[in-house]
Design a protein around this motif. Structure first.
Motif, PDB file in Angstrom:
ATOM      1  N   HIS A 359     -15.448   8.372   3.462  1.00  0.00           N
ATOM      2  CA  HIS A 359     -14.906   7.093   2.999  1.00  0.00           C
ATOM      3  C   HIS A 359     -15.349   7.193   1.194  1.00  0.00           C
ATOM      4  CE1 HIS A 359     -13.858   5.625   6.756  1.00  0.00           C
ATOM      5  NE2 HIS A 359     -14.780   5.089   7.059  1.00  0.00           N
ATOM      6  N   VAL A 360     -16.652   7.793   1.209  1.00  0.00           N
ATOM      7  CA  VAL A 360     -17.007   7.585  -0.180  1.00  0.00           C
ATOM      8  C   VAL A 360     -16.334   8.823  -1.054  1.00  0.00           C
ATOM      9  CG1 VAL A 360     -19.199   8.153  -1.364  1.00  0.00           C
ATOM     10  CG2 VAL A 360     -19.312   7.007   0.418  1.00  0.00           C
ATOM     11  N   GLN A 361     -15.989   9.745  -0.521  1.00  0.00           N
ATOM     12  CA  GLN A 361     -15.244  10.986  -1.018  1.00  0.00           C
ATOM     13  C   GLN A 361     -13.984  10.452  -2.017  1.00  0.00           C
ATOM     14  OE1 GLN A 361     -15.024  15.805  -0.783  1.00  0.00           O
ATOM     15  NE2 GLN A 361     -13.555  14.726   0.697  1.00  0.00           N
ATOM     16  N   SER A 362     -13.237   9.557  -1.336  1.00  0.00           N
ATOM     17  CA  SER A 362     -12.079   8.868  -1.947  1.00  0.00           C
ATOM     18  C   SER A 362     -12.124   7.961  -3.178  1.00  0.00           C
ATOM     19  CB  SER A 362     -11.236   8.191  -0.859  1.00  0.00           C
ATOM     20  OG  SER A 362     -11.763   6.900  -0.508  1.00  0.00           O
ATOM     21  N   LEU A 363     -13.533   7.878  -3.371  1.00  0.00           N
ATOM     22  CA  LEU A 363     -13.781   6.861  -4.405  1.00  0.00           C
ATOM     23  C   LEU A 363     -14.025   7.366  -5.619  1.00  0.00           C
ATOM     24  CD1 LEU A 363     -16.659   4.666  -2.657  1.00  0.00           C
ATOM     25  CD2 LEU A 363     -14.342   4.022  -3.061  1.00  0.00           C
ATOM     26  N   PRO A 364     -13.624   6.750  -7.165  1.00  0.00           N
ATOM     27  CA  PRO A 364     -14.081   7.469  -8.427  1.00  0.00           C
ATOM     28  C   PRO A 364     -15.589   7.922  -8.340  1.00  0.00           C
ATOM     29  CG  PRO A 364     -12.910   5.391  -8.362  1.00  0.00           C
ATOM     30  CD  PRO A 364     -13.304   5.367  -7.028  1.00  0.00           C
ATOM     31  N   VAL A 365     -15.726   8.965  -9.090  1.00  0.00           N
ATOM     32  CA  VAL A 365     -17.029   9.571  -9.230  1.00  0.00           C
ATOM     33  C   VAL A 365     -18.117   8.488  -9.684  1.00  0.00           C
ATOM     34  CG1 VAL A 365     -18.468  11.393 -10.465  1.00  0.00           C
ATOM     35  CG2 VAL A 365     -15.814  11.791  -9.636  1.00  0.00           C
TER      36      VAL A 365
END
Length: 451
Positions: A359-365
């Motif tokens: 889930h976190v990987q899909s977020l903006p850096v």
């Protein structure tokens, strides 16, 4: 080296322009490699740091429940395929518990009506057994080239201080940065000591006052000692202050023997969980048991290793995560081996971590650091109750085997009732509900972190 499949987290799109999440895994044992394969399957960049110079797993057997295999399939189907290549399920529908103490002749020990105490459905746990080394080697072949760095002993980590990475510091003076660190470095986890503090009671495991011996022997010897019916099945012999678990492995060519004894003394060296022993010492401890058990002990080598069973039951960790660092498997909740489900809990851990980090990987850096911390706190909250129950229950189950548990004693009906409900708690577990709970709790924490 095999090419890894990649997929997007469920319900989210993987933006190819987004840089991959960088994950450091400390420890290259079975849970470390399973976790790595689950994260690689979701498109993350993973590096495993292993303190020894090559992959090492002893030749002892390990078994995985149906729940653990479901988690493997969801983590990365290749993990389950690797297990299927080396694992073996029980051909029997029920797991049988035998009296190892009272039979006076080998013939009476082989008679079901005289020595069978009770049985429980095998389907409750649905174990597949294999050799640890065979399973690990099969999974290692799936890792992309360069995933593992050997000779890297972690001595510290730093987070913050102007860096957007968690920085691992190694004994050789080098460092390495990552977005998140997962400690899978076992019962004496350096990561856990750093996360909790070296003076914290949960930094070190404690002695359970149980010792165990294990060996692999050629199958014909077991056949002669136990008879065809018992030797071809997982066979559990119980009695005063000891128990014996044995089963065929390696496609029926070898026979795994596990013998545990109660030890009222303290372990001599808490930093070393092994000591040299002899077949004679073990034979003396079980000298009043039945003759078939004496034959089984006779199959062991003259000089054998004695293992002290350590766990975290007395001082469970208050959390499995801090910031962007967490621990999983034995590093988080080291268990004694008597339930045979400690590694299974680590596989469940790996699935929760893979789903949340996906889930976190899909977020903006820019949003990742706060949400990574939320993800790891969610993982800890979701996993802590079940895993710590298992640690205590594993102690209890050993005492039940050895007729030392206050609620059962030698009463077979009471022992069976305990095995029934504990087995169901391990084996009748809703993986979908665990994943759904982790996502719901993560979304709550992540929303508060962003605001």
């Amino acid at each position: 080296m095999g090419d890894m499949q990649q997929n997007s987290p469920i319900g989210q799109e993987n933006d190819s322009l987004q840089p991959r999440l960088e994950v450091s895994i400390v420890g290259g044992g079975i849970i470390g490699v399973i976790t790595a394969l689950g994260l690689l399957h979701r498109g993350m960049h993973v590096t495993i740091y292993e303190r020894v110079e090559k992959f090492e797993e002893v030749g002892a057997a390990i078994a995985f429940t149906g729940v653990a295999r479901e988690c493997m399939q969801r983590l990365n189907p290749s993990v389950l395929e690797a297990l299927a290549r080396v694992g073996r399920s029980s051909p029997h529908e029920r797991q049988r518990y035998w009296d190892g103490f009272h039979p006076r002749t080998k013939e009476s020990a082989m008679q079901e009506e005289s020595s069978l105490l009770f049985d429980v459905p095998e389907g409750d746990l649905a174990y597949w057994a294999c050799l640890r080394s065979h399973f690990l080697n099969g999974m290692v072949g799936l890792l992309p080239e360069g995933t593992v760095q050997f000779g890297k002993q972690v001595v510290n980590y730093t987070e913050g201080g102007g860096s957007d990475k968690v920085v691992l510091h190694f004994a050789d003076g080098t460092t390495a940065g990552a977005d998140v660190v997962i400690g899978c470095d076992g019962i004496h986890s350096a990561t856990r000591k750093l996360l909790l503090g070296k003076g914290h009671p949960a930094s070190n495991p404690t002695y359970t006052h149980k010792t165990f011996f294990r060996a692999l022997v050629p199958f014909p010897g077991a056949l002669a000692a136990l008879g065809a019916d018992k030797a071809n099945d997982c066979c559990i012999h119980v009695g005063p202050d000891a128990h014996v678990i044995s089963f065929p492995t390696n496609d029926g060519k070898m026979y795994n023997i596990f013998i545990a004894t109660h030890d009222p003394q303290e372990w001599s060296d808490p930093y070393t969980m092994t000591a040299m022993s002899t077949r004679e010492e073990l034979s003396s401890a079980l000298q009043s048991w039945g003759p078939h058990i004496a034959e089984i002990i006779g199959l062991l080598p003259e000089n054998i290793i004695k293992y002290g069973a350590f766990d975290m039951a007395e001082n469970p960790a208050p959390t499995y995560a801090s910031g962007r660092v967490c621990v999983a498997g034995d590093a988080a909740h080291a268990s004694s081996p008597f339930h045979g489900a400690g590694a299974c809990m680590g596989v469940e851990d790996a699935l929760v971590l893979a789903e949340l980090l996906g889930h976190v990987q899909s977020l903006p850096v820019s949003a990742r650091p706060r949400c990574l911390s939320a993800a790891l706190q969610t993982y800890s909250a979701v996993r802590i109750e079940r895993t710590q129950w298992l640690v205590q229950s594993s102690r209890d189950i050993c005492d039940i085997y050895q007729w030392r548990y206050h609620g059962t004693g030698e009463d077979s009906a009471k022992c069976k009732a305990e095995f029934d409900w504990r087995g169901k708690k391990i084996g009748h577990f809703d993986v979908d509900a665990m994943v759904a709970e982790s996502r719901t709790e993560y979304e709550k924490l992540a929303a508060s972190a962003v605001h």
